[in-house]
Structures are given as C-alpha cells and as structure tokens.
Design a protein around this motif. Structure first.
Motif, short mmCIF file in Angstrom:
data_model
loop_
_atom_site.label_atom_id
_atom_site.label_comp_id
_atom_site.label_asym_id
_atom_site.label_seq_id
_atom_site.Cartn_x
_atom_site.Cartn_y
_atom_site.Cartn_z
N PRO A 199 1.02 -1.29 0.09
CA PRO A 199 -0.02 0.14 0.02
C PRO A 199 0.90 1.22 -0.03
O PRO A 199 1.99 1.50 0.39
N LEU A 200 0.13 2.38 -0.61
CA LEU A 200 1.13 3.69 -0.76
C LEU A 200 0.31 4.83 -0.10
O LEU A 200 -0.85 4.94 -0.16
N VAL A 201 1.17 5.58 0.81
CA VAL A 201 0.78 6.69 1.49
C VAL A 201 1.44 7.91 0.81
O VAL A 201 2.68 7.72 0.82
N LEU A 202 0.66 8.81 0.82
CA LEU A 202 1.43 10.17 0.47
C LEU A 202 1.06 11.11 1.90
O LEU A 202 -0.10 11.31 2.16
N VAL A 203 2.24 11.39 2.37
CA VAL A 203 2.07 12.37 3.62
C VAL A 203 2.70 13.76 3.21
O VAL A 203 3.87 14.06 3.13
N ILE A 204 1.70 14.87 3.41
CA ILE A 204 2.13 16.11 3.12
C ILE A 204 2.37 16.66 4.62
O ILE A 204 1.83 16.97 5.38
N VAL B 81 -2.62 14.66 4.99
CA VAL B 81 -2.38 16.10 4.77
C VAL B 81 -2.06 16.61 6.38
O VAL B 81 -3.03 16.71 6.95
N ASN B 82 -0.76 16.85 6.54
CA ASN B 82 -0.39 17.32 7.87
C ASN B 82 0.31 18.67 7.73
O ASN B 82 1.41 18.94 7.09
N ALA B 83 -0.65 19.88 7.91
CA ALA B 83 0.03 21.19 7.92
C ALA B 83 -0.52 21.89 8.92
O ALA B 83 -1.62 21.92 9.39
N GLY B 84 0.31 22.55 9.52
CA GLY B 84 -0.49 23.27 10.69
C GLY B 84 0.79 24.30 11.37
O GLY B 84 1.91 24.13 11.39
N VAL B 85 0.41 25.49 11.92
CA VAL B 85 1.13 26.56 12.49
C VAL B 85 0.19 27.03 13.59
O VAL B 85 -0.96 26.95 13.76
N ALA B 86 1.00 27.60 14.95
CA ALA B 86 0.47 27.77 15.89
C ALA B 86 1.19 28.98 16.62
O ALA B 86 2.63 29.01 16.36
N ASN B 87 0.85 29.77 17.51
CA ASN B 87 1.31 30.90 18.22
C ASN B 87 1.46 30.51 19.49
O ASN B 87 1.85 31.06 20.50
N GLY B 88 0.93 29.55 20.13
CA GLY B 88 0.76 28.92 21.55
C GLY B 88 -0.62 29.37 22.16
O GLY B 88 -1.45 29.91 21.50
N PRO B 89 -0.73 28.77 23.57
CA PRO B 89 -1.97 28.94 24.10
C PRO B 89 -2.35 30.54 24.42
O PRO B 89 -3.51 30.64 24.62
N GLY B 90 -1.48 31.45 24.44
CA GLY B 90 -1.80 32.80 24.80
C GLY B 90 -2.17 33.40 23.54
O GLY B 90 -2.65 34.80 23.70
N ASP B 91 -2.50 32.94 22.45
CA ASP B 91 -2.95 33.37 21.22
C ASP B 91 -4.28 33.98 21.33
O ASP B 91 -5.21 33.32 21.65
N VAL C 272 11.01 11.36 -1.36
CA VAL C 272 10.75 12.44 -0.90
C VAL C 272 10.46 13.65 -2.14
O VAL C 272 11.19 13.59 -3.17
N GLU C 273 9.24 14.46 -1.85
CA GLU C 273 8.83 15.14 -3.00
C GLU C 273 8.95 16.71 -2.27
O GLU C 273 8.78 16.62 -0.98
N ARG D 261 5.40 -0.47 8.88
CA ARG D 261 4.16 -1.64 8.84
C ARG D 261 4.09 -2.17 7.31
O ARG D 261 3.26 -2.61 7.06
N GLY D 262 5.29 -1.78 6.73
CA GLY D 262 5.39 -2.46 5.48
C GLY D 262 4.84 -1.63 4.16
O GLY D 262 4.80 -2.11 3.11
N TRP D 263 4.54 -0.47 4.39
CA TRP D 263 4.00 0.38 3.50
C TRP D 263 4.93 1.26 2.66
O TRP D 263 5.97 1.38 3.10
N GLU D 264 4.75 1.68 1.44
CA GLU D 264 5.47 2.58 0.68
C GLU D 264 5.15 4.07 0.80
O GLU D 264 3.83 4.31 1.10
N VAL D 265 5.76 4.83 0.98
CA VAL D 265 5.53 6.34 1.65
C VAL D 265 6.20 7.26 0.32
O VAL D 265 7.35 7.13 -0.15
N ILE D 266 5.42 8.40 0.18
CA ILE D 266 5.75 9.63 -0.51
C ILE D 266 5.54 10.58 0.57
O ILE D 266 4.43 10.70 1.21
N GLY D 267 6.71 11.25 0.94
CA GLY D 267 6.52 12.31 1.79
C GLY D 267 6.93 13.83 1.12
O GLY D 267 7.99 13.78 0.69
N THR D 268 6.33 14.62 1.80
CA THR D 268 6.74 15.98 1.22
C THR D 268 7.49 16.91 2.01
O THR D 268 7.19 17.00 3.35
#
Length: 232
Positions: free
Chosen positions: A6-11, A85-95, A57-58, A28-35
């Motif tokens: 199986p093939l997963v793309l992780v952004i 899709v793993n994308a995220g930014v944050a400024n902390g709890p006091g934001d 790697v892309e 776990r035996g997968w093939e992976v494309i990661g960006t």
C-alpha cells in the motif's frame, strides 16, 4: 517502489508528527511519499536513505498553488491508498484574536485551513476507491469542547478546516472513500512544546491504528488518536 505494498502520501513530513507518520507507515510495510518544503536535508531525507527505496521525498510549499500544481503533475498516474495532509502553525496558548495582526491571522488560516483543503481537492483524485483521505485536525477545533478558551486563532483555523472538510464530504456523498479528521492529542513537538502530555510514540501509532480501522468505511469521521469520536 513496488506495486504490491500500500502507498501513502504524507503532506508535511520533514519533522515532528509528519515525519513520525512516515516512519510508522514504513515500519508497517507501506511505501511512502513524503513532502518537504525545501531541498533538505531533513529527517525525511535521512529516513529515505535508510528505506531501501520504499520512501520517496517530494517538494511542496503547501501555501503555494503553483507548487501544488507542480506536485500534482509529478504524481500524475499515481494510485494512492491513503492521502494524509499534515499542515499546521500555531502561536501558543496565549494567542488571542484581539492581539493578532491581520497578516498573522491570514497566515494561520491559509496554512491550517485553506491549504490542506486545496491539497485534498488537487490530490484527492489520486486516492483509489476504498482508500482514505485524512487531514490532521485537533480537539481544539471542536466548537463543543471549547469551554476554556486559549489557542484562539489556532482553534478557529482547525474549526474552519473541520467545516471545510464537512463541506467536501457533502459534495462527495457517493464517494466510497473514507474521510477523516484526526486529533493526535497534545504531543511534545516543536509546535506542541515540552509541556505537552503525549510523546510521539504514544500518539502516532494510535493515529495509524485508528485510520486502519476506518479503511473501507465511507463518509467523514472526526476522531482522536485513540479512535474516539469527537464532537463537532
């Protein structure tokens, strides 16, 4: 890469949770494309070197539509079992919304809500029928659970992501693929900070297990790394 695994793309896999996800699926035996955003070197490049050709790697700048289009063209003809899709930014709890500039508010919203959905719109068609399309959300994106405040703009961006994903699901009611919004818990990473309650090793295997249990089940679900359904 072979065609049998199986093939997963992780952004967004250069570090932190994204890198941990790539490594977990490899184990776990997968093939992976990661960006990654730049040319490297990153932890993902290191993992690729030790993967025996099972990790590719892309490059993708997730907030840049031209970069996304270029990746789409490079991946033309690829059949994915899972898009994460793993994308995220944050400024902390006091934001706080009363202390943030328009430019910073826009940056967080574009990175955390608009860009992941653009990726899903562009690359979702590569996922085979019966596969999975998932995005990294957060329990902080739950409106129902927001009884303590804090992380105001980050919360808003993840709530926006959740709403946009629900709209995507509504437009694809006949789609057999599984759609998921996943809360990894509060994890000790550069973004989560040292005070976070979970290690990566306590979170990420659970995320992968929870996604595996959802394979083949159509419709959208919002759940945490233990597989527990979260309220919207």
């Amino acid at each position: 890469m072979s065609s049998s695994a199986p093939l997963v793309l992780v952004i967004g896999a250069s570090r932190g949770l994204g890198l941990a996800l790539a490594r977990e699926w490899l184990s776990r035996g997968w093939e992976v494309i990661g960006t990654v955003r730049g040319a490297g070197p990153t932890g993902l490049h290191e993992a690729a070197g030790a993967s025996g050709g099972r990790l590719r790697v892309e490059t993708l700048e997730v907030t840049d539509p031209a970069s996304l289009q270029a990746l789409k063209e490079r991946l033309a003809g690829t059949r994915l079992d899972l898009l994460f899709v793993n994308a995220g930014v944050a400024n902390g709890p006091g934001d706080r919304v009363d202390r943030i500039s328009t430019e910073e508010f826009t940056r967080i919203m574009v990175t955390n809500a608009l860009s992941p959905m653009r990726v899903i719109e562009a690359l979702g068609p590569l996922v085979r029928p019966g596969g999975t399309i998932a995005a990294m959300s957060s329990s902080l994106g739950s409106v129902a659970l927001n009884d303590r405040g804090g992380w105001e703009v980050y919360r808003a961006s993840k709530a926006a992501l959740n709403t946009l994903m629900r709209s995507y699901a509504a437009r694809h009611l006949a789609d057999a693929r599984s759609l998921a919004l996943v809360d990894p818990g509060w994890v000790r990473t550069d973004m989560g900070g040292d005070a976070a309650s979970l290690s990566i090793a306590e979170s990420i295997p659970g995320v992968v297990d929870a996604l595996a249990r959802r394979t083949g089940q159509s419709g959208l679900r919002y759940f945490n790394y233990r597989g527990e359904t979260l309220p919207w």
